[in-house]
Design a protein around this motif. Structure first.
Motif, mmCIF file in Angstrom:
data_model
loop_
_atom_site.group_PDB
_atom_site.id
_atom_site.type_symbol
_atom_site.label_atom_id
_atom_site.label_comp_id
_atom_site.label_asym_id
_atom_site.label_seq_id
_atom_site.Cartn_x
_atom_site.Cartn_y
_atom_site.Cartn_z
ATOM 1 N N TYR A 156 -10.835 -9.802 13.851
ATOM 2 C CA TYR A 156 -10.394 -8.847 13.499
ATOM 3 C C TYR A 156 -10.768 -7.615 15.586
ATOM 4 O O TYR A 156 -10.014 -7.425 16.061
ATOM 5 N N GLN A 174 11.163 3.680 17.939
ATOM 6 C CA GLN A 174 10.073 3.875 17.722
ATOM 7 C C GLN A 174 9.515 3.031 18.826
ATOM 8 O O GLN A 174 9.339 1.892 18.703
ATOM 9 N N PHE A 229 6.670 2.777 19.181
ATOM 10 C CA PHE A 229 5.398 2.133 18.684
ATOM 11 C C PHE A 229 5.364 0.872 17.845
ATOM 12 O O PHE A 229 5.022 0.262 17.718
ATOM 13 N N GLU A 230 6.742 0.679 17.597
ATOM 14 C CA GLU A 230 6.880 0.005 16.478
ATOM 15 C C GLU A 230 7.390 -1.755 16.876
ATOM 16 O O GLU A 230 7.424 -2.276 16.482
ATOM 17 N N ARG A 286 14.837 -4.008 -3.085
ATOM 18 C CA ARG A 286 15.252 -2.455 -2.443
ATOM 19 C C ARG A 286 16.350 -2.144 -2.770
ATOM 20 O O ARG A 286 16.721 -0.868 -2.897
ATOM 21 N N ILE A 345 -6.163 -11.614 8.636
ATOM 22 C CA ILE A 345 -6.912 -12.473 8.995
ATOM 23 C C ILE A 345 -6.985 -14.069 8.633
ATOM 24 O O ILE A 345 -7.898 -14.462 8.094
ATOM 25 N N SER A 380 -8.456 -6.161 3.620
ATOM 26 C CA SER A 380 -8.895 -7.586 3.709
ATOM 27 C C SER A 380 -10.020 -7.776 4.181
ATOM 28 O O SER A 380 -10.630 -6.885 4.223
ATOM 29 N N ARG A 381 -10.799 -8.595 3.757
ATOM 30 C CA ARG A 381 -12.371 -9.419 4.260
ATOM 31 C C ARG A 381 -13.073 -8.904 5.228
ATOM 32 O O ARG A 381 -12.437 -9.302 6.321
ATOM 33 N N GLU A 419 -1.038 8.432 14.944
ATOM 34 C CA GLU A 419 0.109 7.333 15.395
ATOM 35 C C GLU A 419 0.663 7.630 13.850
ATOM 36 O O GLU A 419 -0.118 7.341 12.926
ATOM 37 N N LYS A 420 2.003 7.545 14.115
ATOM 38 C CA LYS A 420 3.390 6.997 13.255
ATOM 39 C C LYS A 420 3.275 5.722 13.283
ATOM 40 O O LYS A 420 3.822 5.382 13.807
ATOM 41 N N GLY A 421 3.840 5.101 11.630
ATOM 42 C CA GLY A 421 5.094 4.003 11.256
ATOM 43 C C GLY A 421 3.586 2.974 11.899
ATOM 44 O O GLY A 421 2.072 3.152 11.128
ATOM 45 N N ALA A 422 4.615 1.557 12.125
ATOM 46 C CA ALA A 422 3.382 0.358 12.193
ATOM 47 C C ALA A 422 3.955 0.140 13.784
ATOM 48 O O ALA A 422 4.766 -0.065 13.642
ATOM 49 N N PRO A 423 2.582 -0.691 14.281
ATOM 50 C CA PRO A 423 2.966 -1.577 15.160
ATOM 51 C C PRO A 423 3.922 -2.974 15.787
ATOM 52 O O PRO A 423 4.392 -3.788 16.667
ATOM 53 N N PHE A 424 4.620 -3.264 14.503
ATOM 54 C CA PHE A 424 5.460 -4.131 14.361
ATOM 55 C C PHE A 424 7.149 -3.263 12.989
ATOM 56 O O PHE A 424 6.862 -2.175 12.730
ATOM 57 N N GLU A 425 8.103 -4.059 13.192
ATOM 58 C CA GLU A 425 9.013 -3.648 11.971
ATOM 59 C C GLU A 425 9.000 -4.170 9.799
ATOM 60 O O GLU A 425 8.777 -4.834 10.443
ATOM 61 N N LEU A 465 9.002 -4.132 6.442
ATOM 62 C CA LEU A 465 9.809 -4.322 5.604
ATOM 63 C C LEU A 465 10.184 -3.167 5.042
ATOM 64 O O LEU A 465 11.614 -3.436 4.289
ATOM 65 N N ASP A 466 10.452 -1.905 5.039
ATOM 66 C CA ASP A 466 10.103 -1.464 4.487
ATOM 67 C C ASP A 466 11.656 -0.279 4.762
ATOM 68 O O ASP A 466 11.634 1.364 4.815
ATOM 69 N N GLN A 467 12.465 -0.242 5.397
ATOM 70 C CA GLN A 467 13.857 0.289 5.718
ATOM 71 C C GLN A 467 13.739 1.298 6.475
ATOM 72 O O GLN A 467 13.744 2.547 6.214
ATOM 73 N N GLU A 498 10.923 3.669 5.732
ATOM 74 C CA GLU A 498 10.342 4.927 5.394
ATOM 75 C C GLU A 498 8.800 4.407 5.792
ATOM 76 O O GLU A 498 7.939 5.824 5.694
ATOM 77 N N ARG A 526 8.055 5.283 8.345
ATOM 78 C CA ARG A 526 8.043 5.256 10.374
ATOM 79 C C ARG A 526 7.374 6.964 10.466
ATOM 80 O O ARG A 526 7.066 7.322 11.828
#
Lengths: 39, 486, 131
Positions: free
Chosen positions: B15, B56, B58-59, B210, B444, C3-4, C51-57, C59-61, C63, C65
């Motif tokens: 992490y 976007q 950030f994405e 989906r 992890i 996660s752990r 921050e909104k969304g995820a730092p990568f794409e 799989l949720d089309q 959703e 974002r």
């Protein structure tokens, strides 16, 4: 090599590694100094 | 199956590594956004600045600041057939991953990265000859869907061969493995239905589920109790808000999970589906041809009746050196798919050379083509290679995930810096393999993934284990606390 | 966040931050604790509620974002263990800071304001998906 791999700065560019190491050394020196003053 | 948990300290260091990389990523983004550094990533042209942004920002943070740095470890171009050994085209990046240059040299390496379980990816032999003959007869590709002018007798032959091989009444083939899942699930279920999906299902299954518009419930990986609990809830409570009973409940699992190396618990799932009158969709992408005494997948491995599985799906990519996929099942199911499948109606059909390669591979497995007993020999060789390789890795002290008979062998790396280091150091020593990290795996649980092949000899395996031993010692990756096997 | 070892890591980061601030020579203990409290609240506000969304794409089309990290956490279920943990930690830091600043009024006001505005209010279920 083990140091940069364990800390993941293996992925950084050379100048970023320098920034990271300078920051580490700075924190170390500051904490030693403050520790010495404090104690 | 073994899934040794991540050592606590290693998890925390992992992490810290990711947070440190994220801090540097934000710092670099700040420099780029304020003009201190040139932004080399693809951005929208200045004239469209006033429109709604297409992406976007950030994405693509992760792609820009983490993946880009180490992307030389992925999508490596090769210049030979992906057999037991292959040649990679060398690349150099003058700007830390933004762009590549090709110095014109290449590297020969042992191939543990490709899916080639039975070693049918080869430049000569019955499969290659059949593919060459089909190319001369039919040409390279078919620019039309099956429902129009794209239907060849080769396709029909391949469907009959697949149906006979897996033990189903009928089968239908598709030109792409991913599309076999993503475009056929909407033809099977729709609104008012329920999908029970394993949390580690492949993205094609996730996308297919989906696209159906059905209610999706995710159960813990390979956890039969969790499946039953969710199945009971789905039956007892029915649909959200209206509480009407679901029209159909489809349990979607994979035979072998390629990222985990784990095998699904098929007998228990079949018992559950019979008990609750649900349907079972089994994706045998990695197990068809690679598991079971006759290579017929996990159904064969567990000795179950193929007719108990409502939808048998598989691909030709991993074991047969081809591409594309199939769905096998009852006549009624296949007839329904022939009418409704998006892939069968819109997608160009499987090219003839690929179909010929796959038909020949199936026939070799059934003992009707190639040298006598060749198919059985390859199956045996793959089984021996898999267990020999896994035992050797356990002896090294690395953490190996998954089932002892699964030909996909994940070795845990954990820290982000080691992902790239492992990929580069092994290639430097002549071993080509695949490394996988977040977000394709939990944060992890980054890992290297070795794919065994019947084309590998024990000597090749010994050499690769020796290279892995060297590199895991160098990178301090021998985390396992289990006693090495006798 | 499921996660752990992630909770332990979060607490370790707070200690590291405090240690770095504390090792600055000319900073008093009280100021070090207030700075720790402020840095923690600002960074967690930016990370969890800005921050909104995820730092990568994902799989949720698309959703997720428009959702902040806090709203994506545990698929939007309220009062989960993670959310309780993330709500309690800033409060504990605030109490420790108040103690180490010997209940000084200025420090108290600054820290209380930051705690309420940056750490507690955005986490209330009533403000879930409120813009």
């Amino acid at each position: 090599f083990k140091y940069i791999v364990e800390t993941s700065i293996y992925m950084l560019e050379p100048w970023e590694r320098k920034v990271f190491n300078i920051a580490m050394v700075l924190i170390l020196v500051m904490s030693l100094y403050t520790g010495w003053v404090f104690l | 199956e073994q899934f040794e948990p991540t050592p606590y300290v290693v998890a925390i260091i992992t992490y810290i590594g990711y947070v440190m990389l994220a801090v540097f990523g934000h710092m670099r983004d700040f420099l780029r956004n304020h003009g201190f550094e040139k932004n080399l990533i693809a951005t929208e042209p200045a004239r469209t600045k006033d429109f709604v942004p297409l992406y976007q920002n950030f994405e693509s943070f992760y792609t820009r600041n983490l993946y880009r740095r180490i992307r030389d470890c992925w999508n490596r171009p090769i210049r030979t057939c992906p057999g037991a050994e292959f040649e990679l085209i060398d690349r150099k990046s003058p700007d830390h991953g933004w762009s590549f240059e090709y110095p014109g040299t290449h590297t020969r390496a042992i191939n543990f990265g490709s899916y080639n379980y039975l070693g049918f990816a080869e430049t000569d032999g019955p499969c290659a000859d059949a593919a060459a003959a089909a190319t001369e007869t039919f040409g390279c590709g078919v620019g039309s869907p099956r429902a129009e002018a794209g239907n060849l007798d080769l396709h029909t032959r391949l469907e009959a061969t697949v149906a006979e091989f897996v033990g189903a009444e009928d089968a239908i083939i598709f030109p792409m493995g991913f599309a076999t899942n993503a475009l056929n699930m909407p033809a099977l279920i729709g609104k008012g239905c329920c999908v029970l999906s394993d949390e580690l299902n492949h993205s094609s299954l996730v996308l297919g589920a989906r696209l159906t518009g059905a209610k999706i419930k995710v159960f813990r990986h390979n956890d039969i109790a969790d499946v039953e609990a969710k199945l009971r809830d789905a039956i007892v409570y029915g649909q959200d808000r209206t509480r009407r009973p679901f029209k159909k409940i489809l349990i979607v699992v994979e035979g072998v999970y390629s990222m985990e190396g784990s095998v699904t618990r098929l007998p228990e799932l079949i018992a559950l589906k019979k008990k609750y009158k649900a349907y079972l969709y089994l994706d045998e992408a990695h197990s068809i041809g690679a598991m079971g005494p006759h290579g017929r997948g996990v159904v064969d491995y567990f000795g179950c009746d193929p007719r108990d599985v409502d939808v048998l799906m598989g691909t030709f990519t991993k074991s047969f050196g081809g591409a594309g996929g199939y769905i096998a099942g009852s006549q009624h199911l296949v007839a329904l798919l022939r009418q409704r499948s998006h892939s069968g109606l819109y997608g160009a059909s499987l090219p003839a050379p690929v179909a010929a390669q796959v038909v020949t591979a199936f026939q070799m497995l059934m003992g009707r083509a190639g040298p006598p007993g060749e198919g059985a020999r390859r199956l045996k060789q793959l089984e021996v290679n898999t267990q020999y390789f896994r035992a050797s890795l356990h002896r090294l002290g690395v953490i190996v995930y998954g089932h002892r008979t699964s030909p996909v062998v994940p070795v845990m790396i954990f820290m982000p810096g080691k992902i790239a280091a492992f990929g580069r150091e092994t290639l430097k020593r002549g071993l080509g393999t695949v490394v996988v990290g977040y977000p394709a795996t939990p944060i992890i649980e980054s890992r290297a993934r070795f794919c065994l092949s019947a084309a590998h000899s024990l000597d090749i395996i010994d050499r690769s284990v020796q290279i892995i031993d060297e590199v895991t010692s160098l990178l301090l990756m021998k985390y396992s606390r289990r006693p090495p096997p006798a | 966040f499921n996660s752990r070892g992630i909770w332990a890591t979060y607490v370790i980061f707070i200690f590291i931050t405090h240690f770095i601030v504390l090792s600055i020579p000319f900073i008093s203990m009280a100021l070090a604790w207030t700075l720790t409290c402020q840095i923690h609240n600002v960074i967690t506000y930016f990370w969890l509620h800005w921050e909104k969304g995820a730092p990568f794409e994902p799989l949720d089309q698309g959703e997720s974002r428009t959702l902040t990290h806090w709203e994506q956490l545990d698929d939007g279920v309220q009062f989960t263990a993670n959310k309780k943990f993330l709500l309690v930690v800033p409060i504990v830091i605030f109490l420790l800071t108040t103690f180490y600043t010997r209940y000084d009024q200025i420090h108290f006001l600054v820290n209380a304001l930051s705690l309420v505005l940056l750490a507690i209010v955005p986490k209330l279920p009533q403000l879930y998906r409120v813009r």
